[in-house]
Write a protein that holds these residues in place. Sequence first.
Motif, PDB file in Angstrom:
ATOM      1  N   UNK A  26       0.860  -1.182   0.000  1.00  0.00           N
ATOM      2  CA  UNK A  26       0.000   0.000   0.000  1.00  0.00           C
ATOM      3  C   UNK A  26       0.893   1.228   0.000  1.00  0.00           C
ATOM      4  N   UNK A  27       0.622   2.155  -0.961  1.00  0.00           N
ATOM      5  CA  UNK A  27       1.391   3.401  -1.050  1.00  0.00           C
ATOM      6  C   UNK A  27       0.438   4.567  -0.860  1.00  0.00           C
ATOM      7  N   UNK A  28       0.915   5.574  -0.106  1.00  0.00           N
ATOM      8  CA  UNK A  28       0.094   6.752   0.144  1.00  0.00           C
ATOM      9  C   UNK A  28       0.956   7.954   0.437  1.00  0.00           C
ATOM     10  N   UNK A  29       0.341   9.057   0.846  1.00  0.00           N
ATOM     11  CA  UNK A  29       1.101  10.278   1.104  1.00  0.00           C
ATOM     12  C   UNK A  29       2.097  10.161   2.261  1.00  0.00           C
ATOM     13  N   UNK A  30       1.874   9.249   3.204  1.00  0.00           N
ATOM     14  CA  UNK A  30       2.764   9.115   4.359  1.00  0.00           C
ATOM     15  C   UNK A  30       3.771   7.982   4.200  1.00  0.00           C
ATOM     16  N   UNK A  31       3.918   7.439   2.981  1.00  0.00           N
ATOM     17  CA  UNK A  31       4.903   6.394   2.748  1.00  0.00           C
ATOM     18  C   UNK A  31       4.264   5.141   2.185  1.00  0.00           C
ATOM     19  N   UNK A  32       4.998   4.040   2.275  1.00  0.00           N
ATOM     20  CA  UNK A  32       4.477   2.774   1.781  1.00  0.00           C
ATOM     21  C   UNK A  32       4.713   1.691   2.824  1.00  0.00           C
ATOM     22  N   UNK A  33       3.785   0.755   2.890  1.00  0.00           N
ATOM     23  CA  UNK A  33       3.850  -0.352   3.854  1.00  0.00           C
ATOM     24  C   UNK A  33       3.405  -1.605   3.128  1.00  0.00           C
ATOM     25  N   UNK A  34       3.808  -2.761   3.668  1.00  0.00           N
ATOM     26  CA  UNK A  34       3.338  -4.014   3.090  1.00  0.00           C
ATOM     27  C   UNK A  34       3.074  -5.041   4.182  1.00  0.00           C
ATOM     28  N   UNK A  35       2.229  -5.998   3.845  1.00  0.00           N
ATOM     29  CA  UNK A  35       1.828  -7.052   4.777  1.00  0.00           C
ATOM     30  C   UNK A  35       1.730  -8.355   4.000  1.00  0.00           C
ATOM     31  N   UNK A  36       2.261  -9.421   4.582  1.00  0.00           N
ATOM     32  CA  UNK A  36       2.167 -10.744   3.977  1.00  0.00           C
ATOM     33  C   UNK A  36       1.147 -11.564   4.760  1.00  0.00           C
ATOM     34  N   UNK A  37       0.079 -11.937   4.082  1.00  0.00           N
ATOM     35  CA  UNK A  37      -0.991 -12.708   4.707  1.00  0.00           C
ATOM     36  C   UNK A  37      -0.642 -14.194   4.670  1.00  0.00           C
ATOM     37  N   UNK A  38      -1.298 -14.966   5.524  1.00  0.00           N
ATOM     38  CA  UNK A  38      -1.090 -16.413   5.535  1.00  0.00           C
ATOM     39  C   UNK A  38      -1.788 -17.034   4.326  1.00  0.00           C
ATOM     40  N   UNK A  39      -1.552 -18.325   4.108  1.00  0.00           N
ATOM     41  CA  UNK A  39      -2.167 -19.018   2.973  1.00  0.00           C
ATOM     42  C   UNK A  39      -3.631 -19.332   3.198  1.00  0.00           C
ATOM     43  N   UNK A  40      -4.175 -18.967   4.367  1.00  0.00           N
ATOM     44  CA  UNK A  40      -5.569 -19.262   4.677  1.00  0.00           C
ATOM     45  C   UNK A  40      -6.538 -18.240   4.101  1.00  0.00           C
ATOM     46  N   UNK A  41      -6.032 -17.117   3.566  1.00  0.00           N
ATOM     47  CA  UNK A  41      -6.907 -16.074   3.026  1.00  0.00           C
ATOM     48  C   UNK A  41      -6.453 -15.681   1.626  1.00  0.00           C
TER      49      UNK A  41
END
Length: 177
Positions: A26-41
């Motif tokens: 996710x990128x936005x005005x305050x920077x970028x972040x990322x998340x790795x979800x489990x294989x269950x979703x």
Amino acid sequence: MSRIGKRPVELPSGVEASVSGQTISVKGPKGSREFTATDDVTLTVADDAVKVEPRGKSKRARQQWGMSRTMVQNLVTGVSTGFRKELEITGVGYRAQMQGNVLKLALGYSHDVDFPVPEGVTVTAPKQTEVVVEGSDQQLVGQVAANIREWRAPEPYKGKGIRYKGEYIFRKEGKKK
């Protein structure tokens, strides 16, 4: 069925999301972040919204469904508006001030406490009795605020110490003769 998980995460204007495999960026005005979800979703981006769906009906899949949706919501909130924790310092002679990238705290010890500010958060002291912690990572903002508060947690007899803004400290009566 998860009441939290079934709601899509709306993307405000200026925020972009992209999915590659189980990782959402996710990128936005305050920077970028990322998340790795489990294989269950399963994560999908469509119509300025992110949907999280469980893979199967197992208990673990349902648990990860709501948790993953909340994590994605925190990413979106972090890059769009950010997170903020405010601390109040109460006590005679207790004060805080910023010197470069170090928060100097006078908390009644024989020495000043030097708290180095970690990467990813900004700490400001608008007044001598206030400390504001801001950043795009909710966990990091909360942890830094908790670490600052840990130096002198509020005590119940006089109410002195560092507390969150709006926190109620249950006061105790002193010893009687």
